[in-house]
Design a protein around this motif. Structure first.
Motif, mmCIF file in Angstrom:
data_model
loop_
_atom_site.group_PDB
_atom_site.id
_atom_site.type_symbol
_atom_site.label_atom_id
_atom_site.label_comp_id
_atom_site.label_asym_id
_atom_site.label_seq_id
_atom_site.Cartn_x
_atom_site.Cartn_y
_atom_site.Cartn_z
ATOM 1 N N VAL A 52 0.857 -1.182 0.000
ATOM 2 C CA VAL A 52 0.000 0.000 0.000
ATOM 3 C C VAL A 52 0.893 1.231 0.000
ATOM 4 C CG1 VAL A 52 -1.814 1.245 1.255
ATOM 5 C CG2 VAL A 52 -1.736 -1.271 1.329
ATOM 6 N N SER A 53 0.558 2.203 -0.847
ATOM 7 C CA SER A 53 1.368 3.427 -0.900
ATOM 8 C C SER A 53 0.479 4.664 -0.964
ATOM 9 C CB SER A 53 2.297 3.408 -2.116
ATOM 10 O OG SER A 53 1.547 3.361 -3.314
ATOM 11 N N LEU A 54 1.013 5.757 -0.433
ATOM 12 C CA LEU A 54 0.418 7.080 -0.572
ATOM 13 C C LEU A 54 1.214 7.786 -1.647
ATOM 14 C CD1 LEU A 54 -1.336 9.530 0.258
ATOM 15 C CD2 LEU A 54 0.421 10.039 1.975
ATOM 16 N N ASN A 55 0.540 8.271 -2.676
ATOM 17 C CA ASN A 55 1.231 8.868 -3.822
ATOM 18 C C ASN A 55 0.853 10.329 -4.005
ATOM 19 O OD1 ASN A 55 2.273 6.228 -4.869
ATOM 20 N ND2 ASN A 55 0.081 5.823 -4.849
ATOM 21 N N ASN A 56 1.867 11.187 -4.077
ATOM 22 C CA ASN A 56 1.684 12.561 -4.514
ATOM 23 C C ASN A 56 1.913 12.518 -6.023
ATOM 24 O OD1 ASN A 56 1.238 13.925 -1.985
ATOM 25 N ND2 ASN A 56 3.359 13.419 -1.522
ATOM 26 N N ASN A 57 0.829 12.484 -6.762
ATOM 27 C CA ASN A 57 0.905 12.230 -8.196
ATOM 28 C C ASN A 57 1.572 13.365 -8.948
ATOM 29 O OD1 ASN A 57 -0.437 9.752 -7.764
ATOM 30 N ND2 ASN A 57 -2.366 10.853 -7.615
ATOM 31 N N LYS A 58 2.235 13.006 -10.042
ATOM 32 C CA LYS A 58 3.021 13.949 -10.845
ATOM 33 C C LYS A 58 2.386 14.143 -12.212
ATOM 34 C CE LYS A 58 6.961 11.501 -9.060
ATOM 35 N NZ LYS A 58 8.078 10.679 -9.445
ATOM 36 N N ALA A 59 2.825 15.161 -12.911
ATOM 37 C CA ALA A 59 2.358 15.395 -14.282
ATOM 38 C C ALA A 59 2.821 14.257 -15.184
ATOM 39 C CB ALA A 59 2.897 16.729 -14.799
ATOM 40 N N PRO A 60 2.064 13.946 -16.226
ATOM 41 C CA PRO A 60 2.483 12.904 -17.166
ATOM 42 C C PRO A 60 3.858 13.210 -17.756
ATOM 43 C CG PRO A 60 0.213 13.527 -17.571
ATOM 44 C CD PRO A 60 0.772 14.517 -16.577
ATOM 45 N N ASP A 61 4.601 12.152 -18.061
ATOM 46 C CA ASP A 61 5.964 12.273 -18.596
ATOM 47 C C ASP A 61 6.151 11.162 -19.621
ATOM 48 O OD1 ASP A 61 8.691 12.149 -19.084
ATOM 49 O OD2 ASP A 61 9.258 12.396 -16.992
ATOM 50 N N ASP A 62 6.230 11.512 -20.897
ATOM 51 C CA ASP A 62 6.321 10.518 -21.965
ATOM 52 C C ASP A 62 7.613 9.716 -21.938
ATOM 53 O OD1 ASP A 62 3.828 11.216 -22.911
ATOM 54 O OD2 ASP A 62 4.603 12.624 -24.392
ATOM 55 N N ASP A 63 8.483 9.986 -20.993
ATOM 56 C CA ASP A 63 9.760 9.281 -20.879
ATOM 57 C C ASP A 63 9.769 8.354 -19.661
ATOM 58 O OD1 ASP A 63 12.240 8.924 -22.167
ATOM 59 O OD2 ASP A 63 13.259 10.133 -20.655
ATOM 60 N N TYR A 64 8.591 7.996 -19.159
ATOM 61 C CA TYR A 64 8.518 7.317 -17.870
ATOM 62 C C TYR A 64 7.634 6.067 -17.885
ATOM 63 C CZ TYR A 64 8.347 6.890 -12.782
ATOM 64 O OH TYR A 64 8.443 6.440 -11.494
ATOM 65 N N TYR A 65 7.495 5.401 -19.005
ATOM 66 C CA TYR A 65 6.705 4.164 -19.043
ATOM 67 C C TYR A 65 7.544 3.007 -18.529
ATOM 68 C CZ TYR A 65 2.899 6.257 -21.645
ATOM 69 O OH TYR A 65 1.831 7.024 -22.005
ATOM 70 N N GLU A 66 6.941 2.162 -17.704
ATOM 71 C CA GLU A 66 7.616 0.982 -17.184
ATOM 72 C C GLU A 66 6.883 -0.265 -17.656
ATOM 73 O OE1 GLU A 66 6.171 -0.059 -12.868
ATOM 74 O OE2 GLU A 66 6.495 2.114 -12.954
ATOM 75 N N ALA A 67 7.603 -1.369 -17.744
ATOM 76 C CA ALA A 67 6.995 -2.659 -18.069
ATOM 77 C C ALA A 67 7.786 -3.746 -17.363
ATOM 78 C CB ALA A 67 6.973 -2.891 -19.575
ATOM 79 N N HIS A 68 7.142 -4.874 -17.164
ATOM 80 C CA HIS A 68 7.732 -5.993 -16.440
ATOM 81 C C HIS A 68 7.665 -7.254 -17.287
ATOM 82 C CE1 HIS A 68 7.283 -3.134 -13.195
ATOM 83 N NE2 HIS A 68 5.991 -3.079 -13.453
ATOM 84 N N VAL A 69 8.489 -8.234 -16.971
ATOM 85 C CA VAL A 69 8.521 -9.497 -17.701
ATOM 86 C C VAL A 69 8.008 -10.646 -16.842
ATOM 87 C CG1 VAL A 69 10.048 -11.183 -18.812
ATOM 88 C CG2 VAL A 69 10.395 -8.731 -19.201
ATOM 89 N N LYS A 70 8.449 -10.705 -15.601
ATOM 90 C CA LYS A 70 8.131 -11.835 -14.721
ATOM 91 C C LYS A 70 6.826 -11.658 -13.944
ATOM 92 C CE LYS A 70 12.987 -12.860 -14.023
ATOM 93 N NZ LYS A 70 14.092 -12.866 -13.060
ATOM 94 N N PHE A 71 6.422 -10.415 -13.727
ATOM 95 C CA PHE A 71 5.243 -10.137 -12.914
ATOM 96 C C PHE A 71 4.239 -9.290 -13.683
ATOM 97 C CE2 PHE A 71 8.346 -11.170 -9.726
ATOM 98 C CZ PHE A 71 7.625 -11.774 -8.704
ATOM 99 N N ALA A 72 2.966 -9.570 -13.453
ATOM 100 C CA ALA A 72 1.897 -8.662 -13.862
ATOM 101 C C ALA A 72 1.626 -7.756 -12.667
ATOM 102 C CB ALA A 72 0.643 -9.435 -14.226
ATOM 103 N N ASP A 73 1.232 -6.534 -12.920
ATOM 104 C CA ASP A 73 0.837 -5.593 -11.869
ATOM 105 C C ASP A 73 -0.682 -5.510 -11.816
ATOM 106 O OD1 ASP A 73 3.431 -4.799 -11.318
ATOM 107 O OD2 ASP A 73 3.124 -2.698 -11.873
ATOM 108 N N ILE A 74 -1.210 -5.502 -10.604
ATOM 109 C CA ILE A 74 -2.591 -5.081 -10.394
ATOM 110 C C ILE A 74 -2.489 -3.795 -9.587
ATOM 111 C CG2 ILE A 74 -4.870 -5.606 -9.468
ATOM 112 C CD1 ILE A 74 -4.118 -8.580 -9.572
#
Length: 154
Positions: A52-74
């Motif tokens: 569980v996390s508390l997030n101070n959300n940021k403006a979108p950034d087209d250089d900040y996409y992440e992806a994973h191979v071993k795990f799916a995120d929910i």
């Protein structure tokens, strides 16, 4: 990618036993008091856990996409709101090579932003690059959310 409300989580139990365990745990968290940020729960050692996390959300950034191979995120919003970006990795440019120890690769490019409020979740598979914890670009926002990691590959 799947986007839905937590009330519909049983529709996705067929994705496998780990997804069912994770979604049931998220449904239980949603039914109770909002848990404190920093909570971490291991449901199946090295294969299924959430935090569980508390997030101070940021403006979108087209250089900040992440992806994973071993795990799916929910990614599940428990309180507040946020935007999450999505793009298929084939439509993006690699920014950093895959880091197996952290199960993450970074990408750049344009994607689609989706607005999430309390009760909504997204499931991101390996082909789904995502950019969580974002605002609409001008209005500050916070969210409390759960990110569950579901092992889908060795």
């Amino acid at each position: 990618m799947i986007i839905d409300r937590i009330e519909n989580a049983p529709l996705y139990f067929g994705l496998g036993e780990r997804f069912e365990k994770a979604l049931r745990a998220l449904m239980e968290e949603y039914a109770g008091e909002v848990p404190a940020p920093g909570k971490r729960v291991v449901l199946e050692e090295n294969n299924l856990y959430y935090s569980v996390s508390l997030n101070n959300n940021k403006a979108p950034d087209d250089d900040y996409y992440e992806a994973h191979v071993k795990f799916a995120d929910i990614q599940f919003v428990l309180d507040g709101s946020e935007y999450m970006g999505w793009a298929n990795i084939r439509d993006l440019r690699p920014r950093e090579s895959y880091k197996a120890d952290a199960d993450i690769a970074w990408y750049s490019g344009k994607g689609t932003m989706q607005y999430f409020t309390r009760g909504y979740f997204a499931i991101f598979f390996p082909e789904d690059a995502h950019m969580p914890c974002r605002t609409n670009g001008s209005t500050p926002s916070q969210s409390i959310k759960i990110v569950a990691k579901v092992r889908i590959a060795d």
